[in-house]
Design a protein around this motif. Structure first.
Motif, PDB file in Angstrom:
ATOM      1  N   GLU A  58      42.988  36.250  69.212  1.00 31.02           N
ATOM      2  CA  GLU A  58      43.854  36.687  68.120  1.00 31.02           C
ATOM      3  C   GLU A  58      44.408  35.408  67.494  1.00 31.02           C
ATOM      4  N   GLN A  59      43.995  35.126  66.283  1.00 24.76           N
ATOM      5  CA  GLN A  59      44.400  33.883  65.635  1.00 24.76           C
ATOM      6  C   GLN A  59      45.544  34.141  64.668  1.00 24.76           C
ATOM      7  N   VAL A  60      46.608  33.359  64.808  1.00 21.92           N
ATOM      8  CA  VAL A  60      47.747  33.417  63.906  1.00 21.92           C
ATOM      9  C   VAL A  60      47.917  32.028  63.311  1.00 21.92           C
ATOM     10  N   ASP A  61      47.707  31.902  62.019  1.00 14.05           N
ATOM     11  CA  ASP A  61      47.809  30.612  61.341  1.00 14.05           C
ATOM     12  C   ASP A  61      49.253  30.386  60.922  1.00 14.05           C
ATOM     13  N   VAL A  62      49.917  29.439  61.549  1.00 14.09           N
ATOM     14  CA  VAL A  62      51.305  29.135  61.200  1.00 14.09           C
ATOM     15  C   VAL A  62      51.429  27.859  60.375  1.00 14.09           C
ATOM     16  N   SER A  63      50.292  27.307  59.967  1.00 17.25           N
ATOM     17  CA  SER A  63      50.333  26.070  59.184  1.00 17.25           C
ATOM     18  C   SER A  63      50.775  26.313  57.748  1.00 17.25           C
ATOM     19  N   GLY A  64      50.599  27.542  57.269  1.00 21.86           N
ATOM     20  CA  GLY A  64      50.943  27.857  55.899  1.00 21.86           C
ATOM     21  C   GLY A  64      49.836  27.530  54.919  1.00 21.86           C
ATOM     22  N   MET A  65      48.729  26.989  55.404  1.00 23.85           N
ATOM     23  CA  MET A  65      47.647  26.572  54.520  1.00 23.85           C
ATOM     24  C   MET A  65      46.814  27.752  54.017  1.00 23.85           C
ATOM     25  N   GLU A  99      58.965  31.842  57.938  1.00 23.24           N
ATOM     26  CA  GLU A  99      59.729  32.675  58.883  1.00 23.24           C
ATOM     27  C   GLU A  99      58.897  33.865  59.348  1.00 23.24           C
ATOM     28  N   GLU A 100      58.172  34.487  58.445  1.00 27.17           N
ATOM     29  CA  GLU A 100      57.322  35.618  58.789  1.00 27.17           C
ATOM     30  C   GLU A 100      56.168  35.171  59.694  1.00 27.17           C
ATOM     31  N   LEU A 101      55.582  34.010  59.386  1.00 20.20           N
ATOM     32  CA  LEU A 101      54.503  33.474  60.211  1.00 20.20           C
ATOM     33  C   LEU A 101      55.002  33.140  61.613  1.00 20.20           C
ATOM     34  N   PHE A 102      56.205  32.593  61.706  1.00 15.71           N
ATOM     35  CA  PHE A 102      56.798  32.271  63.001  1.00 15.71           C
ATOM     36  C   PHE A 102      56.992  33.542  63.821  1.00 15.71           C
ATOM     37  N   ARG A 103      57.532  34.589  63.204  1.00 16.12           N
ATOM     38  CA  ARG A 103      57.745  35.862  63.906  1.00 16.12           C
ATOM     39  C   ARG A 103      56.419  36.466  64.372  1.00 16.12           C
ATOM     40  N   GLU A 104      55.394  36.351  63.543  1.00 21.27           N
ATOM     41  CA  GLU A 104      54.061  36.838  63.892  1.00 21.27           C
ATOM     42  C   GLU A 104      53.518  36.106  65.115  1.00 21.27           C
ATOM     43  N   ILE A 164      55.236  34.520  67.478  1.00 19.25           N
ATOM     44  CA  ILE A 164      56.037  34.881  68.661  1.00 19.25           C
ATOM     45  C   ILE A 164      55.622  36.257  69.171  1.00 19.25           C
ATOM     46  N   ALA A 165      55.406  37.208  68.262  1.00 12.25           N
ATOM     47  CA  ALA A 165      54.966  38.557  68.659  1.00 12.25           C
ATOM     48  C   ALA A 165      53.616  38.483  69.370  1.00 12.25           C
ATOM     49  N   SER A 166      52.710  37.646  68.877  1.00 13.82           N
ATOM     50  CA  SER A 166      51.405  37.476  69.497  1.00 13.82           C
ATOM     51  C   SER A 166      51.542  36.887  70.903  1.00 13.82           C
ATOM     52  N   LEU A 167      52.396  35.874  71.046  1.00 15.15           N
ATOM     53  CA  LEU A 167      52.620  35.270  72.362  1.00 15.15           C
ATOM     54  C   LEU A 167      53.198  36.277  73.353  1.00 15.15           C
ATOM     55  N   LYS A 168      54.142  37.091  72.907  1.00 22.84           N
ATOM     56  CA  LYS A 168      54.734  38.109  73.785  1.00 22.84           C
ATOM     57  C   LYS A 168      53.702  39.159  74.173  1.00 22.84           C
ATOM     58  N   ARG A 169      52.882  39.547  73.217  1.00 19.80           N
ATOM     59  CA  ARG A 169      51.870  40.581  73.443  1.00 19.80           C
ATOM     60  C   ARG A 169      50.776  40.097  74.400  1.00 19.80           C
ATOM     61  N   ASN A 170      50.330  38.860  74.222  1.00 17.62           N
ATOM     62  CA  ASN A 170      49.195  38.338  74.975  1.00 17.62           C
ATOM     63  C   ASN A 170      49.580  37.504  76.196  1.00 17.62           C
ATOM     64  N   LYS A 171      50.832  37.080  76.270  1.00 16.51           N
ATOM     65  CA  LYS A 171      51.332  36.259  77.385  1.00 16.51           C
ATOM     66  C   LYS A 171      50.643  34.899  77.492  1.00 16.51           C
ATOM     67  N   LEU A 172      49.980  34.472  76.406  1.00 11.78           N
ATOM     68  CA  LEU A 172      49.257  33.214  76.423  1.00 11.78           C
ATOM     69  C   LEU A 172      49.041  32.742  74.993  1.00 11.78           C
ATOM     70  N   GLY A 173      49.023  31.441  74.798  1.00 11.96           N
ATOM     71  CA  GLY A 173      48.765  30.898  73.470  1.00 11.96           C
ATOM     72  C   GLY A 173      47.974  29.608  73.559  1.00 11.96           C
TER      73      GLY A 173
END
Length: 66
Positions: free
Chosen positions: A19-26, A34-39, A41-50
């Motif tokens: 599950e890829q979450v791009d937080v670079s903003g590119m 802020e929305e990317l950061f929340r996304e 964090i939600a992914s990390l909580k859901r998957n327990k790994l990053g």
């Protein structure tokens, strides 16, 4: 770096669903940081790994020709 890990896992047939979450903003269109950061964090909580790739803000990267 994260793409290299994905290639290694694929070559070794490691059963991982990425599950890829791009937080670079590119490549995020109209999403704000802020929305990317929340996304992310939600992914990390859901998957327990990053897996973090390189984070280089494009607005601070400067190349000078001599």
């Amino acid at each position: 770096m994260s793409e290299s890990v994905k290639e290694i896992f694929k070559a070794d047939n490691v059963p991982v669903e990425w599950e890829q979450v791009d937080v670079s903003g590119m490549e995020t269109g109209n999403k704000h940081s802020e929305e990317l950061f929340r996304e992310s964090i939600a992914s990390l909580k859901r998957n327990k790994l990053g897996l973090k790739g390189w984070c280089i803000p494009t607005n601070t990267l400067e190349i000078r020709a001599r």
